[in-house]
Design a protein around this motif. Structure first.
Motif, PDB file in Angstrom:
ATOM      1  N   LEU A  94       0.702   7.696  -3.766  1.00  0.00           N
ATOM      2  CA  LEU A  94       1.190   8.175  -2.477  1.00  0.00           C
ATOM      3  C   LEU A  94       2.494   8.950  -2.614  1.00  0.00           C
ATOM      4  O   LEU A  94       2.914   9.625  -1.672  1.00  0.00           O
ATOM      5  CB  LEU A  94       1.372   7.002  -1.513  1.00  0.00           C
ATOM      6  N   TYR A  95       3.164   8.847  -3.771  1.00  0.00           N
ATOM      7  CA  TYR A  95       4.375   9.619  -4.009  1.00  0.00           C
ATOM      8  C   TYR A  95       4.043  11.021  -4.528  1.00  0.00           C
ATOM      9  O   TYR A  95       4.946  11.790  -4.837  1.00  0.00           O
ATOM     10  CB  TYR A  95       5.289   8.879  -4.985  1.00  0.00           C
ATOM     11  N   CYS A  96       2.761  11.341  -4.640  1.00  0.00           N
ATOM     12  CA  CYS A  96       2.326  12.683  -5.062  1.00  0.00           C
ATOM     13  C   CYS A  96       1.884  13.530  -3.884  1.00  0.00           C
ATOM     14  O   CYS A  96       1.470  14.679  -4.071  1.00  0.00           O
ATOM     15  CB  CYS A  96       1.185  12.582  -6.069  1.00  0.00           C
TER      16      CYS A  96
ATOM     17  N   ILE B 125       0.817  -1.215   0.000  1.00  0.00           N
ATOM     18  CA  ILE B 125       0.000   0.000   0.000  1.00  0.00           C
ATOM     19  C   ILE B 125       0.847   1.260   0.000  1.00  0.00           C
ATOM     20  O   ILE B 125       0.551   2.221  -0.711  1.00  0.00           O
ATOM     21  CB  ILE B 125      -0.979   0.000   1.198  1.00  0.00           C
ATOM     22  N   TRP B 126       1.931   1.297   0.768  1.00  0.00           N
ATOM     23  CA  TRP B 126       2.731   2.517   0.849  1.00  0.00           C
ATOM     24  C   TRP B 126       3.640   2.696  -0.356  1.00  0.00           C
ATOM     25  O   TRP B 126       4.323   3.707  -0.468  1.00  0.00           O
ATOM     26  CB  TRP B 126       3.554   2.524   2.134  1.00  0.00           C
ATOM     27  N   TYR B 127       3.682   1.697  -1.239  1.00  0.00           N
ATOM     28  CA  TYR B 127       4.500   1.811  -2.438  1.00  0.00           C
ATOM     29  C   TYR B 127       3.666   2.191  -3.657  1.00  0.00           C
ATOM     30  O   TYR B 127       4.185   2.224  -4.769  1.00  0.00           O
ATOM     31  CB  TYR B 127       5.231   0.497  -2.703  1.00  0.00           C
ATOM     32  N   TRP B 128       2.386   2.442  -3.472  1.00  0.00           N
ATOM     33  CA  TRP B 128       1.559   2.860  -4.595  1.00  0.00           C
ATOM     34  C   TRP B 128       2.029   4.220  -5.087  1.00  0.00           C
ATOM     35  O   TRP B 128       2.292   5.136  -4.308  1.00  0.00           O
ATOM     36  CB  TRP B 128       0.087   2.944  -4.176  1.00  0.00           C
ATOM     37  N   TYR B 129       2.102   4.373  -6.400  1.00  0.00           N
ATOM     38  CA  TYR B 129       2.586   5.619  -6.976  1.00  0.00           C
ATOM     39  C   TYR B 129       1.787   6.857  -6.550  1.00  0.00           C
ATOM     40  O   TYR B 129       2.367   7.915  -6.349  1.00  0.00           O
ATOM     41  CB  TYR B 129       2.614   5.521  -8.499  1.00  0.00           C
TER      42      TYR B 129
ATOM     43  N   HIS C 140       1.887  11.898   3.836  1.00  0.00           N
ATOM     44  CA  HIS C 140       3.231  11.980   3.250  1.00  0.00           C
ATOM     45  C   HIS C 140       4.280  11.502   4.250  1.00  0.00           C
ATOM     46  O   HIS C 140       5.191  10.735   3.902  1.00  0.00           O
ATOM     47  CB  HIS C 140       3.511  13.421   2.823  1.00  0.00           C
ATOM     48  N   MET C 141       4.136  11.921   5.495  1.00  0.00           N
ATOM     49  CA  MET C 141       5.072  11.484   6.534  1.00  0.00           C
ATOM     50  C   MET C 141       4.941   9.983   6.773  1.00  0.00           C
ATOM     51  O   MET C 141       5.946   9.284   6.981  1.00  0.00           O
ATOM     52  CB  MET C 141       4.808  12.249   7.828  1.00  0.00           C
ATOM     53  N   CYS C 142       3.715   9.463   6.754  1.00  0.00           N
ATOM     54  CA  CYS C 142       3.511   8.021   6.916  1.00  0.00           C
ATOM     55  C   CYS C 142       4.181   7.253   5.780  1.00  0.00           C
ATOM     56  O   CYS C 142       4.845   6.232   6.015  1.00  0.00           O
ATOM     57  CB  CYS C 142       2.017   7.697   6.955  1.00  0.00           C
TER      58      CYS C 142
ATOM     59  N   GLY D 100      17.549  13.540  -4.679  1.00  0.00           N
ATOM     60  CA  GLY D 100      16.676  12.714  -5.497  1.00  0.00           C
ATOM     61  C   GLY D 100      15.534  12.132  -4.675  1.00  0.00           C
ATOM     62  O   GLY D 100      15.582  12.068  -3.448  1.00  0.00           O
ATOM     63  N   VAL D 101      14.487  11.702  -5.361  1.00  0.00           N
ATOM     64  CA  VAL D 101      13.337  11.103  -4.719  1.00  0.00           C
ATOM     65  C   VAL D 101      13.622   9.640  -4.426  1.00  0.00           C
ATOM     66  O   VAL D 101      14.239   8.943  -5.246  1.00  0.00           O
ATOM     67  CB  VAL D 101      12.079  11.240  -5.608  1.00  0.00           C
ATOM     68  N   ALA D 102      13.205   9.174  -3.241  1.00  0.00           N
ATOM     69  CA  ALA D 102      13.340   7.756  -2.903  1.00  0.00           C
ATOM     70  C   ALA D 102      12.311   6.983  -3.710  1.00  0.00           C
ATOM     71  O   ALA D 102      11.158   6.827  -3.293  1.00  0.00           O
ATOM     72  CB  ALA D 102      13.154   7.535  -1.410  1.00  0.00           C
ATOM     73  N   GLU D 103      12.707   6.505  -4.865  1.00  0.00           N
ATOM     74  CA  GLU D 103      11.761   5.867  -5.789  1.00  0.00           C
ATOM     75  C   GLU D 103      11.237   4.554  -5.227  1.00  0.00           C
ATOM     76  O   GLU D 103      11.948   3.845  -4.511  1.00  0.00           O
ATOM     77  CB  GLU D 103      12.455   5.588  -7.130  1.00  0.00           C
ATOM     78  N   PRO D 104       9.989   4.221  -5.555  1.00  0.00           N
ATOM     79  CA  PRO D 104       9.439   2.955  -5.063  1.00  0.00           C
ATOM     80  C   PRO D 104      10.031   1.734  -5.751  1.00  0.00           C
ATOM     81  O   PRO D 104       9.979   0.656  -5.216  1.00  0.00           O
ATOM     82  CB  PRO D 104       7.940   3.087  -5.400  1.00  0.00           C
ATOM     83  N   HIS D 105      10.627   1.902  -6.923  1.00  0.00           N
ATOM     84  CA  HIS D 105      11.224   0.774  -7.643  1.00  0.00           C
ATOM     85  C   HIS D 105      12.733   0.872  -7.604  1.00  0.00           C
ATOM     86  O   HIS D 105      13.271   1.950  -7.807  1.00  0.00           O
ATOM     87  CB  HIS D 105      10.768   0.775  -9.113  1.00  0.00           C
TER      88      HIS D 105
END
Length: 231
Positions: free
Chosen positions: A37-39, A31-35, A115-117, A226-231
């Motif tokens: 949530l990166y917005c 769930i927390w790796y859904w794209y 975002h913090m979660c 850089g952004v901590a990418e989910p992949h």
């Protein structure tokens, strides 16, 4: 069944693409790796822009004076509350502008919290992003202070109840509690109306300056690291 097999294949491929360590550790699956949530950081910033624009428009008509007065109808009121009624009922599009400000505040608080979660549960706070995590914690606290101070400004019954709670919370601090309550609310037990002006200054001038500075630094670190990418 072919549809079941297709669903299973798609799910397995999706699971292989997602990082597994943190999701398995906290039993959150993906769930927390859904794209989407990166917005959340961008959503928070967008809400802040809307709040800034609508807040400036509201500031043209709002009167930060909470001192009690007796109206012509022998009702107890104050200039801050009357100015809010004028914004809502007499100013063109005032109801819409205040509504946008109100809901953008809710969206910003929710987006910053989520975002913090997301950052925590995906481990994005770890090296080399520790400083940015601390900045995020401070920004979350500032966002909450934005919400609380804005809640006080209508100077209605709900605002007075929130102010009484705030006084008691400030007084609960050891040693400096009473001094804090007097500084922010002007009294230790009753509301004189002075607190509206003080929280107005915090809401409109002090907190925005601090928030803008920290957000610029926060986004600069994201740009550099850089952004901590989910992949």
């Amino acid at each position: 069944m072919p549809y079941a097999d297709l669903t299973r294949v798609v799910t397995e491929v999706d699971q292989r693409q997602m990082p597994r360590s943190h999701s398995e550790k906290y039993e959150l699956k993906t769930i927390w790796y859904w794209y989407p949530l990166y917005c959340l950081g961008g959503i928070s910033f967008g809400a802040f822009i809307i709040l800034t624009i609508t807040g400036i428009l509201l500031g043209f008509f709002y009167i930060p004076d909470g001192r009690l007065e007796i109206s012509a109808d022998n009702e107890i009121t104050n200039p801050a509350y009357r100015s809010m009624l004028i914004i809502m009922n007499d100013i063109p599009f005032g109801f819409i502008i205040r509504g946008m400000h109100h809901w953008a505040a809710h969206i910003m608080i929710a987006a910053v919290f989520l975002h913090m979660c997301r950052v925590y549960f995906t481990g994005a706070y770890k090296k080399p992003r520790e400083l940015n995590w601390l900045l995020g914690v401070v920004l979350l606290l500032i966002t909450i202070m934005f919400g609380y101070s804005g809640y006080l400004l209508p100077a209605n019954n709900l605002s007075e109840g929130a102010a009484i709670i705030g006084i008691n919370m400030f007084r609960s601090f050891p040693l400096i509690g009473d001094a804090q309550a007097i500084l922010f609310f002007g009294d230790l037990s009753t509301l004189s109306g002075v607190y509206i002006l003080r929280w107005y200054w915090l809401h409109v001038f002090i907190l925005p300056l601090i928030a803008i500075g920290l957000m610029v630094l926060h986004m600069a670190l994201v740009w550099l690291q850089g952004v901590a990418e989910p992949h």
